[in-house]
Design an enzyme around this catalytic site. Structure first.
Site, mmCIF file in Angstrom:
data_model
loop_
_atom_site.group_PDB
_atom_site.id
_atom_site.type_symbol
_atom_site.label_atom_id
_atom_site.label_comp_id
_atom_site.label_asym_id
_atom_site.label_seq_id
_atom_site.Cartn_x
_atom_site.Cartn_y
_atom_site.Cartn_z
ATOM 1 N N LYS A 17 -7.686 -1.792 6.699
ATOM 2 C CA LYS A 17 -7.961 -2.360 5.370
ATOM 3 C C LYS A 17 -6.940 -3.446 5.016
ATOM 4 C CE LYS A 17 -8.190 1.886 4.025
ATOM 5 N NZ LYS A 17 -8.382 3.248 3.550
ATOM 6 N N ARG A 72 -14.001 12.479 7.368
ATOM 7 C CA ARG A 72 -12.706 13.152 7.609
ATOM 8 C C ARG A 72 -12.342 14.047 6.434
ATOM 9 N NH1 ARG A 72 -8.761 8.511 8.275
ATOM 10 N NH2 ARG A 72 -7.201 10.152 8.458
ATOM 11 N N HIS A 100 0.857 -1.185 0.000
ATOM 12 C CA HIS A 100 0.000 0.000 0.000
ATOM 13 C C HIS A 100 0.893 1.235 0.000
ATOM 14 C CE1 HIS A 100 -3.727 2.173 0.933
ATOM 15 N NE2 HIS A 100 -3.005 2.911 1.741
ATOM 16 N N ASP A 134 -14.339 2.391 8.203
ATOM 17 C CA ASP A 134 -13.346 3.311 7.624
ATOM 18 C C ASP A 134 -13.952 4.088 6.456
ATOM 19 O OD1 ASP A 134 -10.586 4.386 7.226
ATOM 20 O OD2 ASP A 134 -10.863 3.409 5.294
ATOM 21 N N SER A 183 -6.706 3.656 9.722
ATOM 22 C CA SER A 183 -7.446 3.567 8.460
ATOM 23 C C SER A 183 -6.711 2.651 7.475
ATOM 24 C CB SER A 183 -7.603 4.989 7.886
ATOM 25 O OG SER A 183 -7.947 4.960 6.540
HETATM 26 N N1 URA Z 1 -5.089 6.544 3.144
HETATM 27 C C1 URA Z 1 -6.017 5.871 3.849
HETATM 28 O O1 URA Z 1 -6.444 4.790 3.454
HETATM 29 N N2 URA Z 1 -6.471 6.408 4.992
HETATM 30 C C2 URA Z 1 -6.043 7.584 5.485
HETATM 31 O O2 URA Z 1 -6.483 8.010 6.537
HETATM 32 C C3 URA Z 1 -5.073 8.296 4.730
HETATM 33 C C4 URA Z 1 -4.598 7.738 3.568
#
Ligand code: URA
Length: 433
Positions: free
Chosen positions: A196, A177, A91, A170, A192
């Site tokens: 995932k 957010r 990621h 999320d 967050s």
């Molecule tokens: N990427 C994400 O998945 N979450 C965040 O809070 C910031 C970047």
């Protein structure tokens, strides 16, 4: 002040108050807030208030790990136990021109490492891997769970968009957010991202924590702290987790925009990639290959370069695209393009990644809201990078357009060109595990 935190008397106002006064929330309190928000008993304005208190006053590591766990349990947890072998997920916290996954994934898959990855769409000035893949005509980013697992078993790689019910907490909180100025909090970002990744079921997680003007994280201290938190969350699930902190002051590689980035990724997979993109890909891949095959970093790097130069990495990419229905022969970029020329001689000391990302978005390569449509074939291709010398009237970049216009001045303002060359910034700052 006296609080009533436990049992039936718990209220969201008490929880907001406690965080406002820098208190440490219990797991029950965090659960009450997250689950209440998901079932609509807690309202947007209450959750925004709590999020802002977290932005201002932070969270302890224990609170961050609990928040991550509660978010994971809000939806599906992907079971990859039917995949044979070690599964890797990667990621990035976001960048401009960031096509690392498109090279990283087939390169490792061509060496027998399993890549089962769920990705998101791009939002704001940063791109998303799913959009890049969808610029290939026919490419299907929505496989059934069974097809996803079968494909990873058969060809070592599958890349799909996040399943609808993956970490719904999320999804809902991130949207809030995004519009309440509460994105920039290290515990909120760490939970967050990691909720995932853990819910997606891989065995090893590698995160590219980008830092600089084009990234969410603007300074190195924050990038280090975010990496520490991410690794800590990974460890609490016994998942080896590695963060690599990389510079995102200028765009990565030369291309910005979906189809243009796929083309650059293809060149990289054929061994002709730009040096910055190649360095990040090789660093990430060598860490994984070294760990999985128990070989030294040098040995791993040699194998990876060989795989790029002998055509095997690109062959795996072709196989992967074909398996998901894509037709690389139909990958196209807009035929309408023009050059932006330098208005002076000098050394390029800065190329503002964030501003270029915003301009690429403005001409259709990205989206402001998740449901906006995008033009896959537009974008920007730099002709020069930071450290290069440019003559007056020499090309700085090409703009590929469709029907939206762009200001030449806005583009020129992204460049800082001086008589003297400033010291070159580092590309890779640290590896944290
Ligand atoms: N990427 C994400 O998945 N979450 C965040 O809070 C910031 C970047």
């Amino acid at each position: 002040m006296c609080y009533n935190y436990n049992g039936d008397g718990m209220t969201i106002l008490d929880i907001i108050d406690k965080k406002r006064l820098k208190g440490e929330l219990t797991r029950d309190e965090i659960e009450f807030a997250i689950n209440g928000y998901l079932n609509n008993s807690i309202k947007d304005y209450q959750m925004s208030s709590l999020l802002m208190a977290i932005v201002l006053n932070g969270m302890t590591d224990r609170e961050t790990v609990d928040l991550t766990d509660i978010m994971i349990k809000s939806g599906d947890i992907i079971d990859l136990s039917n995949v044979d072998g070690i599964i890797v997920d990667k990621h990035s916290t976001g960048g401009v021109g960031d096509k690392v996954t498109l090279v990283f994934a087939p390169l490792l898959a061509s060496l027998g490492i399993k890549i089962a990855k769920m990705s998101g769409k791009g939002l704001g000035h940063t791109g998303g891997t799913i959009d890049k893949l969808e610029s290939i005509e026919g490419f299907n980013t929505k496989l059934s769970k069974e097809d996803f697992v079968n494909q990873v078993n058969n060809i070592n790689i599958a890349l799909v968009s996040q399943s609808e019910n993956l970490v719904p907490a999320d999804k809902k909180i991130y949207s809030l957010r995004d519009v309440t100025g509460t994105v920039e909090s290290l515990p909120l970002i760490a939970s967050s991202v990691m909720s995932k990744k853990i819910a997606s079921g891989a065995d090893i997680i590698i995160i590219d924590v980008t830092v600089g003007t084009g990234a969410l994280i603007k300074n190195l201290d924050d990038a280090r702290e975010l990496s520490r938190l991410i690794v800590k969350i990974g460890k609490s699930y016994r998942k080896p987790t590695i963060c690599i902190i990389t510079n995102m002051d200028e765009p990565l590689g030369y291309a910005i925009g979906n189809a243009l980035e796929v083309k650059e990724a293809i060149e990289t997979l054929k061994g002709n990639g730009p040096s910055d993109l190649l360095e990040i890909v090789i660093t990430l891949c060598s860490i994984i290959l070294g760990a999985v095959k128990k070989i030294s970093n040098e040995e791993a790097k040699n194998i990876l370069f060989k795989q790029l130069n002998n055509g095997e990495a690109y062959k795996k990419f072709e196989e992967f695209v074909k398996a998901q229905g894509g037709d690389l022969k139909k990958l196209k970029v807009s035929g309408k393009f023009f050059s932006i020329k330098s208005d002076r001689n000098g050394y390029i000391n800065k190329i503002n990644a964030q501003k270029l990302g915003e301009i690429a978005k403005q001409i259709g390569a990205g989206r402001s809201e998740l449901n906006d449509s995008i033009d896959y074939d537009v974008g920007l291709v730099l002709s020069k990078k930071v450290g290069d010398y440019v003559e007056k009237e020499e090309e700085l970049l090409k703009v590929y357009l469709k029907n939206k216009d762009v200001s030449i001045n806005d583009l020129l303002e992204c460049y800082e060109i001086d008589d003297e060359l400033k010291p070159m910034p580092k590309l890779i700052f640290d590896v944290i595990k």
